[in-house]
Design an enzyme around this catalytic site. Sequence first.
Site, PDB file in Angstrom:
ATOM      1  N   ARG A   1      -2.511   6.600   0.661  1.00 20.31           N
ATOM      2  CA  ARG A   1      -3.122   7.444   1.686  1.00 20.31           C
ATOM      3  C   ARG A   1      -2.210   8.112   2.701  1.00 20.31           C
ATOM      4  NH1 ARG A   1      -5.470   2.224   4.440  1.00 20.31           N
ATOM      5  NH2 ARG A   1      -3.601   0.969   4.261  1.00 20.31           N
TER       6      ARG A   1
ATOM      7  N   ARG B   1      -6.246  13.507  -4.018  1.00 23.81           N
ATOM      8  CA  ARG B   1      -7.582  12.952  -3.782  1.00 23.81           C
ATOM      9  C   ARG B   1      -8.643  14.036  -3.631  1.00 23.81           C
ATOM     10  NH1 ARG B   1     -10.917  10.410  -3.341  1.00 23.81           N
ATOM     11  NH2 ARG B   1     -11.195   8.980  -1.620  1.00 23.81           N
TER      12      ARG B   1
ATOM     13  N   TYR C   1     -15.641  -9.752   0.535  1.00 21.82           N
ATOM     14  CA  TYR C   1     -16.155  -8.387   0.329  1.00 21.82           C
ATOM     15  C   TYR C   1     -17.486  -8.404  -0.417  1.00 21.82           C
ATOM     16  CZ  TYR C   1     -12.105  -5.930   2.178  1.00 21.82           C
ATOM     17  OH  TYR C   1     -11.157  -5.438   3.021  1.00 21.82           O
TER      18      TYR C   1
ATOM     19  N   ARG D   1       0.826  -1.217   0.000  1.00 22.65           N
ATOM     20  CA  ARG D   1       0.000   0.000   0.000  1.00 22.65           C
ATOM     21  C   ARG D   1       0.859   1.265   0.000  1.00 22.65           C
ATOM     22  NH1 ARG D   1      -5.128  -1.887   1.621  1.00 22.65           N
ATOM     23  NH2 ARG D   1      -5.861   0.022   0.720  1.00 22.65           N
TER      24      ARG D   1
ATOM     25  N   ASP E   1      -7.262  -1.237  -7.076  1.00 20.27           N
ATOM     26  CA  ASP E   1      -7.807  -1.848  -5.865  1.00 20.27           C
ATOM     27  C   ASP E   1      -8.235  -3.271  -6.184  1.00 20.27           C
ATOM     28  OD1 ASP E   1      -8.585  -0.836  -2.998  1.00 20.27           O
ATOM     29  OD2 ASP E   1     -10.113  -2.275  -3.616  1.00 20.27           O
TER      30      ASP E   1
HETATM   31  C1  LIG Z   1      -8.282  -5.598   1.349  1.00 19.78           C
HETATM   32  C2  LIG Z   1      -7.745  -4.732   0.236  1.00 19.78           C
HETATM   33  C3  LIG Z   1      -8.440  -3.654  -0.406  1.00 19.78           C
HETATM   34  N1  LIG Z   1      -7.585  -3.148  -1.352  1.00 19.78           N
HETATM   35  C4  LIG Z   1      -6.397  -3.807  -1.349  1.00 19.78           C
HETATM   36  C5  LIG Z   1      -6.495  -4.847  -0.378  1.00 19.78           C
HETATM   37  C6  LIG Z   1      -5.439  -5.895  -0.110  1.00 19.78           C
HETATM   38  C7  LIG Z   1      -4.303  -5.382   0.695  1.00 19.78           C
HETATM   39  C8  LIG Z   1      -4.611  -5.222   2.146  1.00 19.78           C
HETATM   40  O1  LIG Z   1      -5.047  -6.171   2.775  1.00 19.78           O
HETATM   41  O2  LIG Z   1      -4.343  -4.124   2.648  1.00 19.78           O
HETATM   42  C9  LIG Z   1      -5.237  -3.611  -2.216  1.00 19.78           C
HETATM   43  C10 LIG Z   1      -4.860  -2.251  -2.631  1.00 19.78           C
HETATM   44  N2  LIG Z   1      -5.563  -1.070  -2.486  1.00 19.78           N
HETATM   45  C11 LIG Z   1      -4.841  -0.041  -3.002  1.00 19.78           C
HETATM   46  C12 LIG Z   1      -3.652  -0.581  -3.566  1.00 19.78           C
HETATM   47  C13 LIG Z   1      -2.725   0.301  -4.399  1.00 19.78           C
HETATM   48  C14 LIG Z   1      -1.356   0.009  -4.556  1.00 19.78           C
HETATM   49  C15 LIG Z   1      -0.550   0.091  -3.291  1.00 19.78           C
HETATM   50  O3  LIG Z   1      -0.141   1.196  -2.916  1.00 19.78           O
HETATM   51  O4  LIG Z   1      -0.255  -0.966  -2.708  1.00 19.78           O
HETATM   52  C16 LIG Z   1      -3.641  -1.953  -3.290  1.00 19.78           C
HETATM   53  C17 LIG Z   1      -2.594  -2.997  -3.603  1.00 19.78           C
HETATM   54  C18 LIG Z   1      -5.210   1.380  -3.021  1.00 19.78           C
HETATM   55  C19 LIG Z   1      -6.188   1.894  -2.051  1.00 19.78           C
HETATM   56  N3  LIG Z   1      -7.355   1.309  -1.647  1.00 19.78           N
HETATM   57  C20 LIG Z   1      -8.020   2.122  -0.782  1.00 19.78           C
HETATM   58  C21 LIG Z   1      -7.272   3.331  -0.615  1.00 19.78           C
HETATM   59  C22 LIG Z   1      -7.682   4.551   0.236  1.00 19.78           C
HETATM   60  C23 LIG Z   1      -8.981   5.098  -0.238  1.00 19.78           C
HETATM   61  C24 LIG Z   1      -8.994   6.587  -0.527  1.00 19.78           C
HETATM   62  O5  LIG Z   1      -8.039   7.169  -1.020  1.00 19.78           O
HETATM   63  O6  LIG Z   1     -10.071   7.135  -0.293  1.00 19.78           O
HETATM   64  C25 LIG Z   1      -6.137   3.177  -1.406  1.00 19.78           C
HETATM   65  C26 LIG Z   1      -5.062   4.200  -1.612  1.00 19.78           C
HETATM   66  C27 LIG Z   1      -9.331   1.836  -0.163  1.00 19.78           C
HETATM   67  C28 LIG Z   1      -9.583   0.471   0.316  1.00 19.78           C
HETATM   68  N4  LIG Z   1      -9.569  -0.671  -0.465  1.00 19.78           N
HETATM   69  C29 LIG Z   1      -9.800  -1.765   0.328  1.00 19.78           C
HETATM   70  C30 LIG Z   1     -10.030  -1.296   1.657  1.00 19.78           C
HETATM   71  C31 LIG Z   1     -10.317  -2.170   2.850  1.00 19.78           C
HETATM   72  C32 LIG Z   1      -9.935   0.104   1.629  1.00 19.78           C
HETATM   73  C33 LIG Z   1     -10.237   1.083   2.750  1.00 19.78           C
HETATM   74  C34 LIG Z   1      -9.223   1.178   3.764  1.00 19.78           C
HETATM   75  C35 LIG Z   1      -7.924   1.662   3.222  1.00 19.78           C
HETATM   76  O7  LIG Z   1      -7.733   2.867   3.047  1.00 19.78           O
HETATM   77  O8  LIG Z   1      -7.095   0.783   2.961  1.00 19.78           O
HETATM   78  C36 LIG Z   1      -9.807  -3.164  -0.145  1.00 19.78           C
END
Ligand SMILES: Cc1c2[nH]c(c1CCC(=O)O)Cc1[nH]c(c(CCC(=O)O)c1C)Cc1[nH]c(c(CCC(=O)O)c1C)Cc1[nH]c(c(C)c1CCC(=O)O)C2
Length: 354
Positions: free
Chosen positions: A35, A44, A156, A31, A80
């Site tokens: 964020r 954003r 999910y 990640r 995502d």
């Molecule tokens: C479970 C999961 C998700 N998404 C992801 C997973 C597996 C990895 C893990 O277990 O952490 C994978 C993911 N999500 C995102 C990436 C981008 C690449 C990276 O930087 O790794 C990757 C590889 C961007 C994102 N995905 C998300 C954001 C933040 C949302 C925003 O900017 O409003 C980002 C940058 C949102 C997201 N997306 C998801 C959740 C639970 C959330 C909310 C909580 C959070 O912020 O992580 C589902």
Amino acid sequence: MTHDFPPLKNDRILKAAKGEKPDKLPVWIMRQAGRYLPEFMEFRKQHSFFEICQTPALACEVTLMPIRRYDLDASIIFSDILVIPQALGMTVEMKAGVGPVLPEPLTLENMDSLKKEGAVSRLKYVGEAITLTRHRLDGKVPLFGFSGAPWTLMGYMIEGGGSKTLSKAKKWLYAHPNESHRLLSLLTDVIIDYLIMQIEAGAQLIQVFDSSAEYLNKRLYEIFCLPYLKKIAQALKIHLKESNQDVILVLFAKGAHFCLEEQADLGYDVLGIDWTVEPKLVRSVLKNKNITIQGNLDPCALYAPKEEIVKMVTNMIDQFGTERYIVNLGHGIYPDAPIDAVQTFIDAVHSVKL
Ligand SMILES: Cc1c2[nH]c(c1CCC(=O)O)Cc1[nH]c(c(CCC(=O)O)c1C)Cc1[nH]c(c(CCC(=O)O)c1C)Cc1[nH]c(c(C)c1CCC(=O)O)C2
């Protein structure tokens, strides 16, 4: 497909994944593109989450943000895991302060309305973002593509978002095993085609995120996860062999310490390990497996004072040893991680003499 990408200048992570000796230990952060970076938070304000995902130029820009700021050894495409349910016809919203919400979750009654046909072509924008980013990286570091694993996506889709227990999705496993297998098979087929598309677009490594593995036990994982994860690795390896390409496959099954050995036999080159597992235990269980380990500093360790971070990183590397090792956190970085701590973490890794 030939793309004429710029030559790669930093192959540390590829070397470590193949069991060769890099000049320094490779490090990247799950990640990392998002964020916790002030430049991302600014970005954003102008763009919605899925607008960034779906617009290759924007996804590319965010992917490059951590690479410009830090001396990381890999990049990961901004996207995502939930773009797959979206491509299957489900609505996915990203709610500030809540996370992903799927307002019409999957049920036994509506599961046949999933639109498998054409799903991967609706994800073409991810491939375009990967190709563009490979060019813009100019060979600085290799690029990861990724997908959620079948079980994590199923979770999910049925829960309609994040969940503390995953009890609705687990109910399917216990009460409706046939429907569960039908859904997991469908997701596996889509994931395979989706990851092949990412490889053809230029991804040099692929990570499969099974972030919800921790809700299961060995028995459930053997029945509902391992066969599908194996099918994914095998299909990708066959594709790579037939197309004469060399792409690294990484599995991160968070919390699945109950089946490390079984994970090592699935066909992946690298296993990601979460922070709850002792490095020495991992190495002893997997000592004859010829597999690279990735992980596993607690993401919260980045809140510690600088000297403590350096000590924890050095200690972790001592315990894992420097062979077949890729340094990472044990899960994704948190939004409030201090950005200086990230620098300290990376510097501590790179200062280790090999
Ligand atoms: C479970 C999961 C998700 N998404 C992801 C997973 C597996 C990895 C893990 O277990 O952490 C994978 C993911 N999500 C995102 C990436 C981008 C690449 C990276 O930087 O790794 C990757 C590889 C961007 C994102 N995905 C998300 C954001 C933040 C949302 C925003 O900017 O409003 C980002 C940058 C949102 C997201 N997306 C998801 C959740 C639970 C959330 C909310 C909580 C959070 O912020 O992580 C589902």
